[in-house]
Structures are given as C-alpha cells and as structure tokens.
Design an enzyme around this catalytic site. Structure first.
Site, PDB file in Angstrom:
ATOM      1  N   TYR A   1       0.852  -1.110   0.059  1.00 29.13           N
ATOM      2  CA  TYR A   1       0.012   0.007   0.077  1.00 29.13           C
ATOM      3  C   TYR A   1       0.891   1.376  -0.078  1.00 29.13           C
ATOM      4  O   TYR A   1       0.586   2.251  -0.523  1.00 29.13           O
ATOM      5  CB  TYR A   1      -1.017  -0.102   1.170  1.00 29.13           C
ATOM      6  CG  TYR A   1      -2.294   1.037   1.003  1.00 29.13           C
ATOM      7  CD1 TYR A   1      -3.192   0.463   0.174  1.00 29.13           C
ATOM      8  CD2 TYR A   1      -2.311   1.961   1.947  1.00 29.13           C
ATOM      9  CE1 TYR A   1      -4.231   1.487  -0.089  1.00 29.13           C
ATOM     10  CE2 TYR A   1      -3.595   2.932   1.502  1.00 29.13           C
ATOM     11  CZ  TYR A   1      -4.418   2.438   0.388  1.00 29.13           C
ATOM     12  OH  TYR A   1      -5.578   3.185   0.499  1.00 29.13           O
TER      13      TYR A   1
ATOM     14  N   LYS B   1      -3.629   8.422   3.220  1.00 26.91           N
ATOM     15  CA  LYS B   1      -4.685   8.246   3.693  1.00 26.91           C
ATOM     16  C   LYS B   1      -4.454   8.714   5.116  1.00 26.91           C
ATOM     17  O   LYS B   1      -5.799   9.129   5.635  1.00 26.91           O
ATOM     18  CB  LYS B   1      -5.138   6.719   3.901  1.00 26.91           C
ATOM     19  CG  LYS B   1      -5.365   6.171   2.284  1.00 26.91           C
ATOM     20  CD  LYS B   1      -6.766   6.846   1.716  1.00 26.91           C
ATOM     21  CE  LYS B   1      -7.419   6.122   0.594  1.00 26.91           C
ATOM     22  NZ  LYS B   1      -8.311   6.775   0.141  1.00 26.91           N
TER      23      LYS B   1
END
Ligand code: NAD
Ligand code: 0WE
Length: 269
Positions: free
Chosen positions: A166, A173
């Site tokens: 990720y 995020k």
C-alpha cells in the site's frame, strides 16, 4: 402510506441533494453509496473523471433517476470550480458531497516502501487522494450554508497500519483522515459534518492488478470477526447513515466498515 411501511416519509435522505464523485464502474464503492442514497430518497449528481468514463456514468446516473452528470478531474482547480458552479446553477444548494477518489502512480504500489517511494509519487498520491477532499470542501462550503451539510470520504486501514504494497497511499490516507478532523473542527460551527469510512478490501478497478489482492481478501475473510469481506452495499448503507440526520451527532470520525478486521490483533480457528 401506513406507518411502518416503506413510505417516502421514512426515507432518511428524502430530497437531499447529493454530489457523488468517484463512480468508474458498477464495482465502485461510489456506486454502492449512490444506490444506497437513492434508495433513501436522495437526489443525485454524478461526476466522471474523463470522457472515456462519461457514457458509463451517464447510464448509471439514469438508473438512479438522475440526468445531472458533470466532468471533474480533481487534479484541476478549474474543473472543481466549474463543477460546483454548475451545481449552484441547477440546485438551490448542496446537502452532501461524497469523495470516493484515490490514486498513486502504479509503480508506487509494489515492492518495499523505502525503495518505491519517490518525491513525485508522494506528491501525486497526496494531491489526488488527500488534498482533493479539502479542495472539494472549499468549493462545497458556500452551497451548504444554512442546511446541515455533510462531507464524506473513503479511507483504508493503511492510514494507521503498515500494509504490504500500500506504500505511499498509507501516508496519503493518514493525511486524508487528519483533513477530516480539521475540516470537521473548522466547518462544524456552520452545521457541516465531515466524516470518513474506512472500508475493508473490495475488488474494484482500484484493486485490479494489485499483486496479492486476492490473498488479502482471503486473509480478511479468514481473520475478521464476521469471517467475510464487506460489499459496496454495506459501505453504501453506512455512508447513507453518516450523511443523514441519523448521524447528526457524528463529525470528524473515521467509521470502520471492515467486518471488524481493524479490531482484532490475533484470530484463532
Ligand atoms: P474505483 O476505481 O472504482 O474508484 C476510484 C475512483 O477514483 C474512480 O472513479 C476514478 O475515476 C477516480 N479518480 C482517480 N483519480 C481521479 C482524479 N484525478 N479526478 C477525479 N476522479 C479520480 O475504486 P474504489 O475502490 O471504489 O475506490 C474509491 C475509494 O475507496 C478510494 O478512495 C479508495 O482508496 C477507497 N477504498 C477502496 C478500498 C478497496 O479495497 N477497493 C478499500 C478502502 C478504501
Ligand atoms: O486505496 C486503495 C486503492 C488505491 C490505488 C489503486 C491504484 C491502482 C491503479 C491508488 N492508485 C492506484 N493507481 C493505479 O494506477 N485501496 C484501499 C485498494 C487497495 O489497494 C492496495 C491495497 C488495497 C486494499 C494496494 C496494495 C495493497 C493493498
């Protein structure tokens, strides 16, 4: 309509005006949100990222009884301005804006974090995935005066845990979730609530081609308290709730719609 039946008076978003940003396919989380809000009586406007996506988004809007479809690439301040101006021209205001957008250059999402991260990859990921939510809030703010508005974005567990591959999307995020808190503090006095949903992994276009994505779905289904993955309908229903008066006391929050996965540290058969 008798009390207790599925009457319009019981639809908790009846006639609320909602902008949905992030529909790319029938698998999109934004599509699950649009359908759930439509079921609750909302009037919807949709955006498409580029001309290639336009016909598809127009067809899906029609399924929700909407012919209000606008172009919006969130990388462009100009397009954001034009999009919200068009909403102000057609509607008397805006109750809810949904931001379901995330992007990093593909090569950022493979290999170790340290080797993969670059200055450009970091900047793009944060611009498209985090700043764009603040930009949308700026543009939506004048349209939400005097009407208990709400803003919603989509996050992922990588904001608070190191998840393989990720990579730079994790910091992006984390930034997005911080932006949710700062917007909530700043816009709360105007009655505008700002929240995020942190969804479990779902097979969408944004998940296509991510190496090991299928084993991530299998892993969550095996270890989460509910022993399954989540669906775009489940995320959609939580989104409809968060953007309605039913959630009038909730702002600055990240709500996990992840079959409980975030809450387990160990899971035995
Ligand atoms: P998706 O590919 O269906 O949606 C991503 C959307 O982002 C697309 O509609 C695309 O057009 C849009 N987009 C990308 N760059 C854009 C730009 N510059 N301007 C305007 N739009 C742009 O995938 P999805 O999984 O539905 O992703 C939606 C959101 O959900 C993202 O924020 C993603 O991080 C988040 N999320 C996804 C998962 C998952 O496993 N699929 C889990 C948690 C959170
Ligand atoms: O936020 C996401 C997807 C983010 C994403 C996906 C892509 C693929 C295509 C951002 N940028 C791009 N750029 C592309 O070119 N998710 C939460 C889904 C996802 O993506 C992962 C995941 C999960 C979950 C990537 C690696 C590991 C887990």
């Amino acid at each position: 309509m008798s009390p207790g039946s599925q009457g319009a008076s019981l639809s908790f978003l009846q006639d609320r005006k909602v902008l949905i940003v992030g529909v790319a396919s029938k698998r999109s989380i934004a599509w699950g949100i649009a359908q759930a809000m439509h079921r609750q009586g909302a009037q919807l406007a949709f955006t498409y990222q580029n001309e290639k996506l336009r016909p598809r988004v127009e067809g899906m809007a029609a399924e929700c009884g909407s012919d209000f479809v606008l172009p919006l690439d969130v990388a462009s301040d100009d397009e954001i301005e034009r999009c919200f101006a068009a909403i102000g021209d057609r509607w008397d205001g805006l109750d809810t804006a949904v931001h379901s957008v995330g992007f990093a250059p593909r090569e950022q999402l493979a290999g170790g974090f340290t080797d993969s991260v670059t200055r450009d990859g970091f900047a793009i990921a944060h611009d498209i995935s985090a700043y764009s939510f603040a930009a949308m809030a700026k543009a939506a703010r004048p349209l939400m005066q005097g009407r208990d508005g709400s803003l919603l974005t989509l996050s992922y567990l990588g904001a608070i845990r190191a998840i393989p591959n990720y990579n730079v999307m994790g910091p992006a995020k984390a930034s997005l979730e911080a932006i949710v808190r700062f917007l909530a503090a700043d816009l709360g006095p105007e009655g505008i609530r700002v929240n995020a949903i942190s969804a479990g992994p779902i097979k969408t276009l944004a998940a296509a081609g991510i190496s090991g994505f299928r084993s991530m779905l299998t892993h969550v289904a095996a270890l989460s308290p509910l022993r399954r993955n989540v669906t775009i309908d489940q995320v959609g229903n939580a989104a409809a709730f968060l953007c309605s008066d039913l959630a009038a006391g909730i702002t600055g929050e990240t709500l996990y719609v992840d079959a409980g996965y975030r809450n387990v540290g160990m899971s035995l058969d």
